[in-house]
Each structure stands twice: as C-alpha cells, then as structure tokens.
Write an enzyme that holds these catalytic residues in place. Structure first.
Site, PDB file in Angstrom:
ATOM      1  N   GLU A  56     -16.919  52.864 -20.519  1.00  0.00           N
ATOM      2  CA  GLU A  56     -16.255  54.127 -20.867  1.00  0.00           C
ATOM      3  C   GLU A  56     -15.878  54.923 -19.622  1.00  0.00           C
ATOM      4  OE1 GLU A  56     -14.994  55.096 -23.546  1.00  0.00           O
ATOM      5  OE2 GLU A  56     -15.812  53.555 -24.871  1.00  0.00           O
ATOM      6  N   TYR A 139     -16.486  63.543 -24.676  1.00  0.00           N
ATOM      7  CA  TYR A 139     -15.905  62.266 -25.068  1.00  0.00           C
ATOM      8  C   TYR A 139     -16.862  61.110 -24.755  1.00  0.00           C
ATOM      9  CZ  TYR A 139     -13.613  57.895 -24.849  1.00  0.00           C
ATOM     10  OH  TYR A 139     -13.367  56.569 -25.041  1.00  0.00           O
ATOM     11  N   ASP A 157     -10.057  61.733 -27.648  1.00  0.00           N
ATOM     12  CA  ASP A 157      -9.366  61.584 -26.368  1.00  0.00           C
ATOM     13  C   ASP A 157      -7.873  61.671 -26.640  1.00  0.00           C
ATOM     14  OD1 ASP A 157      -8.716  59.184 -27.561  1.00  0.00           O
ATOM     15  OD2 ASP A 157      -9.260  57.925 -25.857  1.00  0.00           O
TER      16      ASP A 157
END
Ligand code: SF4
Length: 373
Positions: A56, A139, A157
């Site tokens: 991520e 996020y 996002d």
C-alpha cells in the site's frame, strides 16, 4: 439529455449513492466481478499485514507495473518487519531508489521500528493506534486493516472517489474537505462488511481498470445499472477536472568529479537541493535559470576549494511533481577528490550500492556515456 437538464439531474453529495434496498445486489455484482476479473498481483496472494502495508505504501502515487519489481526486491531483502526495523536507513533507501517520494521509505522504516518496539512486531488492529504510526493516514490504515484483518473500514482514494462520484452523479471538486468527507460516508455505507478487504480492492480495481478518469468503459462495468452518470450520459463530465498546479522549470547544474581511479564525489546536504534529490546522495550541484558553468565552478571553489575545468555533457530531463527539471551535468577530471565532511566517494560505475535518486542516476548516465564515447 441536454447539458442543462443533465446538470440539473446531478445529485447532492449527501444522497445515498445506491438505494438501501438494492445494496446487497450491488455488492454481489461487484464482488463477483472482482473475483472473476481481478489482476493477479503479488500482494493479493497474502493477508500478512506487513506485506499488505508495504504494497500500500509503494502503490501511493505510483503505477502497479512500476511497483512490482520494487515490491519483490524489497521483500526479498526484508522478508519480515523485524528485519526491516533492524536495517540501516541508507540500505532501506537504496531499495527504494528510483521509486520516488522517499519520505514513504523513511516513514515505513520508522513505523517498522515503532511496531517492533511497541506492538510486539504486529501491525496494530486498532484504526486509532494505526493512525499514530509515521506515514499511516486514513487510507493506508483502512486498507491494511480491511485486507489483512478483515476489519470493516472503507478506503477512500482517488479511484474510489471517482467511482462514487459517478455512481451518485456528484459534481464539483471531490477533494473539497466537506465533499471528501461525504464521499467517505458513502464509501462506508456501501462497504460489504463481511468481505471488507475484497470489497475495498474491488472498488479500487473498478476505478483503476474500468471506471478510469478519461475513458470509462461503461459497457463492461458490473455496476452500470446503478450508475447515475451512465444513465444521464455524462460519465465523462464527472468528476470535474481539477485545475493542475502550474509547473515550474528548474535547471540543476551538477558536477561529476572524476579522479584517476574512476571515483566520484557525492554529497547529501539538506540545503536547497535536498527536495530535488529527495534528500539522498547527489553530485555537487547548483540551481539556476539555465545551465550555469560559472556558478557551479564558483560553488566548487567556495565549498570544496577546487578549481577545475568543467566539460558540459548532454542534458537530461526529469520531473518531480510540478517541477520540470533540466539536469545539466558537467564532467571535471581531478587528480584527487576534495575532502568534504560526510561525503561519499564511490566508483562512478557502481552507484547502485548507494541510495541515489533517479535524477542522480541520469546525471551519472550522461557522464558514463561521455566517457565511453
Ligand atoms: Fe464508471 Fe461507467 Fe461504471 Fe458508471 S457505468 S461506474 S461511469 S464505468
């Protein structure tokens, strides 16, 4: 539908994006599409929070194809969070070199140390605790907790926001705080809580592969029957295009010093070039409006006590966010590299062993090409 009537039909951002009565069908369609169509990616074969987290962080602002080799190399060198926490920071940065946005690597490293020291090496399961870690925002925390632990946190996002805006025909600047907040609420309302990780990935995958910014493929979209912009025929008008920040041109003149043994000089001062070279090792350089041999020669004299001939090399282009950078390298053959505190003196042909940015690699390439010619 005419432009005027389409504009009138646009929704208020607080309206439910998909009616509650249809939510289960909507979730089933999207999840089964994801199951059938998802791209096979390394990080989708694991629920290990450490690996999910690394992916991520790497994927922020970076294309999937670019991330794949970095992800593999990084995890081959740091297969566990304990090994990452123990690593030297220059070694971590070296693995990141070329991926850009180096604060991500620095924060990842700091957070790994903190997780090992304070959370027994386990990524925290609490959203509030995860948000205290360096480099972890809403996020990333939601993505890791949902994918690794199955916890019911929806991600938001750019991809997810665009899908939500189109489903609900929500106009305006999506990044406006009140609108972004409303989109976050919508994301949570739609979340398939029993499969939160897959759900989040499905929403992002839809935005990345089907509901793309400039060419949404509505005929292939699994949720087109719930999509208001598709019904209205205004998919390309939502969301509104954001005005890009005006780019600025920067010229960096850099000196590639070369001694008879083929060694060069790299510095890592935190001064005016720190941002342009991402705080990594770089050639001595000055910033100016155009290639500046005189200014660079003066800088070398004043900072390193070095008077030398500077031979111009081919220039290269480089972009960092809104900066369009022209790299103007100069080669200087010197009998001896100057002494400089904190500097490094690697072989010009062996910079891979040091954490340097793509800009520095481009400058080194120009010098190596000139030496081969
Ligand atoms: Fe996006 Fe088209 Fe699907 Fe709507 S129907 S979500 S605009 S791809």
């Amino acid at each position: 539908m005419s432009a005027a009537s389409a504009a009138r039909a646009v929704s208020h951002p607080n309206r439910q994006v998909v009616p509650i009565a249809e939510l289960a069908a909507f979730q089933t369609e999207l999840l089964s599409w994801f199951d059938d169509s998802k791209r096979e990616l390394d990080w989708r074969t694991t629920r290990d929070p450490y690996r999910v987290w690394v992916s991520e962080i790497m994927l922020q602002q970076t294309r999937v194809a670019t991330v794949i080799p970095y992800y593999r190399r990084f995890l081959a060198s740091f297969p566990t969070i304990h090994l990452l926490a123990k690593a030297r920071s220059d070694v971590v940065l070296r693995h990141w070199a070329g991926l850009g946005y180096y604060s991500r690597a620095r924060n990842l490293h700091r957070a790994a140390k903190e997780i090992v020291a304070r959370h027994a090496g386990k990524f925290p399961r609490s959203l509030q605790v995860a948000l205290q870690l360096p480099g972890i925002g809403e996020y990333t925390a939601a993505a890791v907790l949902s994918i690794a632990y199955g916890l019911p946190h929806a991600v938001l996002d750019g991809n997810v926001a665009r899908v939500l805006a189109r489903l609900g025909a929500i106009r305006g600047d999506l990044r406006r705080p009140s609108r972004w907040h409303a989109l976050g609420r919508s994301a949570n309302e739609l979340l398939a809580t029993q499969a939160a990780g897959d759900w989040n990935q499905a929403m992002m995958e839809l935005g990345a592969t089907i509901c793309t910014p400039r060419a949404p493929q509505c005929t292939k979209c699994p949720v087109s029957r719930w999509c208001r912009v598709h019904t209205l025929g205004i998919a390309l008008r939502v969301p509104a295009i954001r005005r890009k920040r005006r780019s600025i041109r920067v010229v960096i003149s850099a000196a590639v010093l070369l001694d008879p043994r083929g060694r060069t000089l790299l510095v890592s001062n935190e001064g005016e070039h720190s941002l342009l070279f991402s705080g990594l090792w770089h050639f001595p350089a000055v910033r100016s409006a155009k290639p500046a041999r005189e200014k660079l020669a003066r800088y070398l004299r004043e900072c390193f006590g070095l008077s030398t001939q500077l031979e111009p090399l081919r220039t290269a282009r480089h972009t960092v966010t809104f900066r369009r950078i022209v790299l103007a390298p100069f080669l200087a053959r010197v009998p001896k590299l100057p002494r400089a505190s904190g500097a490094r003196k690697p072989s010009l042909t062996n910079l891979e062993r040091i954490a340097v940015s793509s800009a520095t690699k481009k400058i080194a390439s120009a010098a190596k090409a000139a030496l081969r010619a």
